[in-house]
Design a protein around this motif. Structure first.
Motif, PDB file in Angstrom:
ATOM      1  N   TRP A 146       4.599  13.760  -1.163  1.00  0.00           N
ATOM      2  CA  TRP A 146       3.448  14.211  -0.360  1.00  0.00           C
ATOM      3  C   TRP A 146       2.953  13.137   0.588  1.00  0.00           C
ATOM      4  CZ3 TRP A 146       3.001  19.157  -0.164  1.00  0.00           C
ATOM      5  CH2 TRP A 146       3.443  19.911  -1.241  1.00  0.00           C
ATOM      6  N   VAL A 147       3.157  11.881   0.249  1.00  0.00           N
ATOM      7  CA  VAL A 147       2.683  10.810   1.119  1.00  0.00           C
ATOM      8  C   VAL A 147       3.454  10.795   2.443  1.00  0.00           C
ATOM      9  CG1 VAL A 147       4.142   8.896   0.355  1.00  0.00           C
ATOM     10  CG2 VAL A 147       1.807   8.463   1.030  1.00  0.00           C
ATOM     11  N   VAL A 148       4.694  11.279   2.443  1.00  0.00           N
ATOM     12  CA  VAL A 148       5.478  11.306   3.681  1.00  0.00           C
ATOM     13  C   VAL A 148       4.880  12.316   4.661  1.00  0.00           C
ATOM     14  CG1 VAL A 148       7.773  11.656   4.682  1.00  0.00           C
ATOM     15  CG2 VAL A 148       7.538  10.554   2.462  1.00  0.00           C
ATOM     16  N   LYS A 174       7.440   3.571   9.822  1.00  0.00           N
ATOM     17  CA  LYS A 174       8.591   2.766   9.408  1.00  0.00           C
ATOM     18  C   LYS A 174       8.391   2.175   8.018  1.00  0.00           C
ATOM     19  CE  LYS A 174       7.372  -0.001  13.026  1.00  0.00           C
ATOM     20  NZ  LYS A 174       6.695   1.130  13.432  1.00  0.00           N
ATOM     21  N   VAL A 175       7.148   1.865   7.674  1.00  0.00           N
ATOM     22  CA  VAL A 175       6.860   1.322   6.338  1.00  0.00           C
ATOM     23  C   VAL A 175       7.154   2.379   5.279  1.00  0.00           C
ATOM     24  CG1 VAL A 175       5.038   0.407   4.849  1.00  0.00           C
ATOM     25  CG2 VAL A 175       5.183  -0.324   7.235  1.00  0.00           C
ATOM     26  N   PHE A 176       6.832   3.638   5.581  1.00  0.00           N
ATOM     27  CA  PHE A 176       7.104   4.722   4.638  1.00  0.00           C
ATOM     28  C   PHE A 176       8.605   4.995   4.514  1.00  0.00           C
ATOM     29  CE2 PHE A 176       2.696   5.583   5.789  1.00  0.00           C
ATOM     30  CZ  PHE A 176       2.134   5.794   4.545  1.00  0.00           C
ATOM     31  N   ALA A 224      10.501   4.505   1.008  1.00  0.00           N
ATOM     32  CA  ALA A 224      11.173   5.634   0.356  1.00  0.00           C
ATOM     33  C   ALA A 224      12.575   5.243  -0.081  1.00  0.00           C
ATOM     34  CB  ALA A 224      11.215   6.839   1.292  1.00  0.00           C
ATOM     35  N   GLY A 225      13.270   4.473   0.744  1.00  0.00           N
ATOM     36  CA  GLY A 225      14.608   4.007   0.381  1.00  0.00           C
ATOM     37  C   GLY A 225      14.580   3.007  -0.750  1.00  0.00           C
ATOM     38  N   THR A 270       0.836  -1.209   0.000  1.00  0.00           N
ATOM     39  CA  THR A 270       0.000   0.000   0.000  1.00  0.00           C
ATOM     40  C   THR A 270       0.866   1.252   0.000  1.00  0.00           C
ATOM     41  OG1 THR A 270      -1.750  -1.161   1.189  1.00  0.00           O
ATOM     42  CG2 THR A 270      -1.810   1.250   1.256  1.00  0.00           C
ATOM     43  N   ALA A 271       1.885   1.275   0.865  1.00  0.00           N
ATOM     44  CA  ALA A 271       2.773   2.442   0.937  1.00  0.00           C
ATOM     45  C   ALA A 271       3.502   2.659  -0.388  1.00  0.00           C
ATOM     46  CB  ALA A 271       3.780   2.276   2.073  1.00  0.00           C
ATOM     47  N   MET A 272       3.964   1.585  -1.011  1.00  0.00           N
ATOM     48  CA  MET A 272       4.660   1.701  -2.299  1.00  0.00           C
ATOM     49  C   MET A 272       3.728   2.266  -3.366  1.00  0.00           C
ATOM     50  SD  MET A 272       7.856   0.202  -2.425  1.00  0.00           S
ATOM     51  CE  MET A 272       8.765  -1.225  -1.915  1.00  0.00           C
TER      52      MET A 272
END
Length: 193
Positions: free
Chosen positions: A110-112, A123-125, A129-130, A99-101
């Motif tokens: 913007w999702v961050v 932590k999933v975000f 991101a990495g 979902t985060a991806m």
């Protein structure tokens, strides 16, 4: 039978410990990478018990969380396939990662900003991101603003609410605890969907 009030009383006692600031910083850092408990559980009672230091606690929580977010980003960037993915799958976060991806691909940085208030753990975000090799500086800025907004809001509510807030929390802690669990379960089913 009261379940949440003893936990609340214990959190207030811990918040007055002489090393509480160190524990808050460590918890904030770890939660951004792997730890399941959010720093709000220490930030709120610490801000409530020491309102003159509420902004300091919020700043400390924000800085430690962003540093942990950077570490999570680096883990995602360098060690995702070999080390992180198996841990995420064994912890049952694979669908949250997907979902985060998807959100990253659609909304970018913007999702961050929204990660601080999302039912999906921060932590999933950070790891996503990495993995997606998101631009680093915008990631750090968005993390600082999003996480800072959340932590300063929590500290402000505790600071301005003062003893009245403590009395209200004590009065309604059982209801709030069960409501939080209910919302978490609802969010889980919505996300799992």
């Amino acid at each position: 039978m009261k379940i949440f009030q003893p936990c609340y009383d214990m959190a207030l006692r811990w918040s007055r410990h002489r090393h509480a600031s160190r524990y808050l910083g460590g918890l904030s850092f770890a939660e951004s990478m792997f730890f399941p408990i959010p720093p709000d559980v220490m930030l709120a009672p610490m801000s409530l018990s020491q309102p003159a230091r509420a902004w300091y606690f919020a700043l400390l929580t924000t800085l430690a969380s962003v540093l942990g977010g950077i570490a999570g980003y680096l883990l995602g960037y360098f060690a995702f396939d070999a080390w992180i993915l198996p841990m995420i799958e064994s912890a049952g976060y694979a669908h949250k990662l997907d979902t985060a991806m998807a959100w990253f691909k659609e909304y970018g940085v913007w999702v961050v900003f929204l990660a601080g208030f999302s039912p999906i753990p921060y932590k999933v975000f950070t790891i996503s991101a990495g993995v997606l090799q998101m631009a680093f500086v915008p990631f750090v800025i968005a993390s600082a603003v999003g996480r800072g907004a959340r932590f300063f809001l929590v500290a402000g509510l505790m600071k301005w609410g003062g003893s009245a807030m403590e009395d209200k929390l004590r009065q309604y802690i059982e209801v709030l605890g069960w409501l939080t669990i209910g919302l978490a379960v609802l969010a889980y089913f919505i996300i799992k969907g």
